[in-house]
Design a protein around this motif. Structure first.
Motif, PDB file in Angstrom:
ATOM      1  N   GLU A  25      46.384  18.136  64.708  1.00 49.33           N
ATOM      2  CA  GLU A  25      46.798  17.168  65.726  1.00 49.33           C
ATOM      3  C   GLU A  25      46.375  15.753  65.350  1.00 49.33           C
ATOM      4  O   GLU A  25      47.106  14.793  65.604  1.00 49.33           O
ATOM      5  CB  GLU A  25      46.224  17.552  67.087  1.00 49.33           C
ATOM      6  CG  GLU A  25      46.714  16.651  68.210  1.00 49.33           C
ATOM      7  CD  GLU A  25      46.408  17.204  69.584  1.00 49.33           C
ATOM      8  OE1 GLU A  25      45.878  16.434  70.411  1.00 49.33           O
ATOM      9  OE2 GLU A  25      46.700  18.393  69.834  1.00 49.33           O
ATOM     10  N   THR A  26      45.218  15.613  64.731  1.00 49.80           N
ATOM     11  CA  THR A  26      44.764  14.290  64.301  1.00 49.80           C
ATOM     12  C   THR A  26      45.727  13.686  63.295  1.00 49.80           C
ATOM     13  O   THR A  26      46.147  12.530  63.427  1.00 49.80           O
ATOM     14  CB  THR A  26      43.349  14.381  63.693  1.00 49.80           C
ATOM     15  OG1 THR A  26      42.435  14.832  64.687  1.00 49.80           O
ATOM     16  CG2 THR A  26      42.896  13.022  63.179  1.00 49.80           C
ATOM     17  N   VAL A  27      46.089  14.445  62.274  1.00 50.80           N
ATOM     18  CA  VAL A  27      47.008  13.930  61.258  1.00 50.80           C
ATOM     19  C   VAL A  27      48.395  13.707  61.854  1.00 50.80           C
ATOM     20  O   VAL A  27      49.065  12.709  61.561  1.00 50.80           O
ATOM     21  CB  VAL A  27      47.079  14.887  60.052  1.00 50.80           C
ATOM     22  CG1 VAL A  27      48.070  14.361  59.009  1.00 50.80           C
ATOM     23  CG2 VAL A  27      45.700  15.044  59.419  1.00 50.80           C
ATOM     24  N   LEU A  28      48.838  14.621  62.718  1.00 48.60           N
ATOM     25  CA  LEU A  28      50.146  14.491  63.359  1.00 48.60           C
ATOM     26  C   LEU A  28      50.258  13.177  64.127  1.00 48.60           C
ATOM     27  O   LEU A  28      51.220  12.422  63.956  1.00 48.60           O
ATOM     28  CB  LEU A  28      50.371  15.670  64.307  1.00 48.60           C
ATOM     29  CG  LEU A  28      51.624  15.609  65.192  1.00 48.60           C
ATOM     30  CD1 LEU A  28      52.881  15.713  64.347  1.00 48.60           C
ATOM     31  CD2 LEU A  28      51.587  16.723  66.240  1.00 48.60           C
ATOM     32  N   MET A  29      49.265  12.888  64.968  1.00 52.76           N
ATOM     33  CA  MET A  29      49.343  11.685  65.790  1.00 52.76           C
ATOM     34  C   MET A  29      49.114  10.421  64.974  1.00 52.76           C
ATOM     35  O   MET A  29      49.681   9.366  65.287  1.00 52.76           O
ATOM     36  CB  MET A  29      48.346  11.780  66.945  1.00 52.76           C
ATOM     37  CG  MET A  29      48.602  12.965  67.878  1.00 52.76           C
ATOM     38  SD  MET A  29      50.341  13.176  68.377  1.00 52.76           S
ATOM     39  CE  MET A  29      50.575  11.716  69.400  1.00 52.76           C
ATOM     40  N   ARG A  30      48.313  10.517  63.920  1.00 56.90           N
ATOM     41  CA  ARG A  30      48.175   9.370  63.006  1.00 56.90           C
ATOM     42  C   ARG A  30      49.508   9.056  62.341  1.00 56.90           C
ATOM     43  O   ARG A  30      49.889   7.886  62.202  1.00 56.90           O
ATOM     44  CB  ARG A  30      47.128   9.672  61.937  1.00 56.90           C
ATOM     45  CG  ARG A  30      45.680   9.492  62.371  1.00 56.90           C
ATOM     46  CD  ARG A  30      44.742   9.864  61.234  1.00 56.90           C
ATOM     47  NE  ARG A  30      45.096   9.163  59.998  1.00 56.90           N
ATOM     48  CZ  ARG A  30      44.906   9.652  58.774  1.00 56.90           C
ATOM     49  NH1 ARG A  30      44.372  10.863  58.610  1.00 56.90           N
ATOM     50  NH2 ARG A  30      45.236   8.951  57.715  1.00 56.90           N
ATOM     51  N   ALA A  31      50.217  10.086  61.937  1.00 66.00           N
ATOM     52  CA  ALA A  31      51.514   9.878  61.282  1.00 66.00           C
ATOM     53  C   ALA A  31      52.513   9.248  62.238  1.00 66.00           C
ATOM     54  O   ALA A  31      53.197   8.274  61.898  1.00 66.00           O
ATOM     55  CB  ALA A  31      52.049  11.211  60.756  1.00 66.00           C
ATOM     56  N   LEU A  32      52.597   9.774  63.446  1.00 66.96           N
ATOM     57  CA  LEU A  32      53.585   9.281  64.403  1.00 66.96           C
ATOM     58  C   LEU A  32      53.275   7.864  64.870  1.00 66.96           C
ATOM     59  O   LEU A  32      54.185   7.136  65.289  1.00 66.96           O
ATOM     60  CB  LEU A  32      53.655  10.214  65.603  1.00 66.96           C
ATOM     61  CG  LEU A  32      54.195  11.619  65.312  1.00 66.96           C
ATOM     62  CD1 LEU A  32      54.040  12.512  66.532  1.00 66.96           C
ATOM     63  CD2 LEU A  32      55.642  11.567  64.865  1.00 66.96           C
ATOM     64  N   ALA A  33      52.004   7.462  64.819  1.00 68.49           N
ATOM     65  CA  ALA A  33      51.637   6.111  65.228  1.00 68.49           C
ATOM     66  C   ALA A  33      52.099   5.064  64.220  1.00 68.49           C
ATOM     67  O   ALA A  33      52.206   3.877  64.552  1.00 68.49           O
ATOM     68  CB  ALA A  33      50.128   6.008  65.433  1.00 68.49           C
ATOM     69  N   LEU A  34      52.381   5.489  62.990  1.00 66.56           N
ATOM     70  CA  LEU A  34      52.885   4.549  61.985  1.00 66.56           C
ATOM     71  C   LEU A  34      54.353   4.254  62.261  1.00 66.56           C
ATOM     72  O   LEU A  34      55.123   5.152  62.604  1.00 66.56           O
ATOM     73  CB  LEU A  34      52.717   5.142  60.590  1.00 66.56           C
ATOM     74  CG  LEU A  34      51.271   5.384  60.147  1.00 66.56           C
ATOM     75  CD1 LEU A  34      51.246   6.138  58.822  1.00 66.56           C
ATOM     76  CD2 LEU A  34      50.524   4.062  60.025  1.00 66.56           C
ATOM     77  N   PRO A  35      54.776   2.996  62.117  1.00 67.51           N
ATOM     78  CA  PRO A  35      56.171   2.641  62.432  1.00 67.51           C
ATOM     79  C   PRO A  35      57.171   3.387  61.553  1.00 67.51           C
ATOM     80  O   PRO A  35      56.986   3.512  60.349  1.00 67.51           O
ATOM     81  CB  PRO A  35      56.222   1.136  62.159  1.00 67.51           C
ATOM     82  CG  PRO A  35      54.806   0.673  62.203  1.00 67.51           C
ATOM     83  CD  PRO A  35      53.980   1.826  61.708  1.00 67.51           C
TER      84      PRO A  35
END
Length: 319
Positions: A228-238
């Motif tokens: 979940e940490t990596v998932l949300m970090r990825a989605l936060a990138l434009p």
């Protein structure tokens, strides 16, 4: 409209008369558009911590990194009271299983960015964060958050809502139905979100793929947290036009055996027009979705990239 997606929101944005003057700041987009898809959990820090309605206005003063909350006329310092309440409220909100939060912009309690902080001379600098907003974001660093002002920016709005829907699908995958193993659910989620994640970060998309491939070697709790940490970090990138165009060109490769040279050229030109800012993303994405359905390209039909959120939200219509 499908499953319930619970999202926190500053109560005044829903039209609740909880502001210092007894008024509200009802936001039509939040209420009338997002309200069709989200179940809102309203929060008003000032009213809920017992300051009453109406009440004396307040503002942040001092160090922007650790400001004090002080009333504007009598100078009453409400910092400790607000922080103590915020700590309790954040613990309560943990039980609400929220997928995100929409804050009131510029509020000394709920502003998530660029809140005015006044120095000893009474001069403001827009460098603060509201006390409740800070407590919430510290407690839930992975949850999508925005304020109603920033939601007027089409790209910020699209990213925020896409993160909420994707997080909701992820949490649903974790919950499962009891008939499918966690490993199988994680692998399926990763596969169906591959192109969506590539449009945000190809590197982090590959990292999630590796996590899924190595999942059997992880304890369940550690795997879920790391994923979940990596998932949300990825989605936060434009998800930039260039990254979208690269994904669309990848998608177009699945049609090379199905469409003739003229249709291939048209699709290529439409993707290029999007890449260069001449057309919105909805144009090439819709054409690709049409071909995927027409030719029954099962892999693409399983990809949330082509339908990441309800079409009624019109999130891919901007250039």
């Amino acid at each position: 409209m499908g499953e319930t997606i619970r999202v926190g929101v500053s109560a005044c944005l829903l039209g609740e008369p909880v502001r210092y003057d007894g008024g509200h700041k009802r936001d039509a987009y939040v209420v009338e558009t997002l309200g069709k898809f989200f179940e809102f959990v309203p929060v008003c820090p000032e009213a809920e911590c017992g300051l009453g309605v109406p009440r004396e206005p307040m503002r942040l003063v001092g160090d922007p990194a650790a400001p004090r909350l002080v009333t504007t006329k009598t100078g009453q310092d409400l910092t400790d009271r607000m922080r103590a309440w915020a700590a309790r409220r954040v613990r309560e909100l943990a039980a609400e299983d929220l997928r995100g939060f929409i804050f009131k912009a510029k509020s000394p309690s709920s502003g998530m960015t660029r809140v005015k902080v006044y120095n000893e001379k009474g001069s403001p600098a827009e460098r603060g964060v509201g006390l409740f907003a800070r407590a919430f974001m510290d407690a839930f660093p992975l949850l999508p958050v925005e304020d109603e002002g920033r939601l007027h920016d089409a790209r910020l709005r699209e990213n925020f809502i896409e993160r909420i829907f994707t997080l909701n699908r992820w949490r649903a995958a974790l919950a499962g139905d009891g008939r499918t193993s966690l490993l199988a659910r994680l692998v399926a989620f990763t596969a169906s979100h591959k192109l969506l994640l590539m449009s945000h970060s190809p590197d982090l998309a590959r990292q999630l793929g590796r996590l899924a491939a190595e999942a059997k070697n992880w304890p369940a709790d550690g795997l879920q947290r790391s994923y979940e940490t990596v998932l949300m970090r990825a989605l936060a990138l434009p998800a930039t036009p260039a990254k979208h165009a690269n994904v669309l060109e990848h998608v177009a490769g699945y049609f090379k055996k199905h469409i003739d040279a003229e249709d291939k050229a048209e699709l290529r030109d439409i993707i290029h027009a999007y890449r260069t800012g001449l057309t919105p993303l909805v144009v090439p994405a819709t054409l690709c979705a049409h071909y995927a359905r027409k030719f029954r390209v099962d892999y693409l039909l399983s990809q949330y990239y082509l339908h990441p959120h309800p079409v009624e939200l019109k999130l891919r219509n901007h250039v």
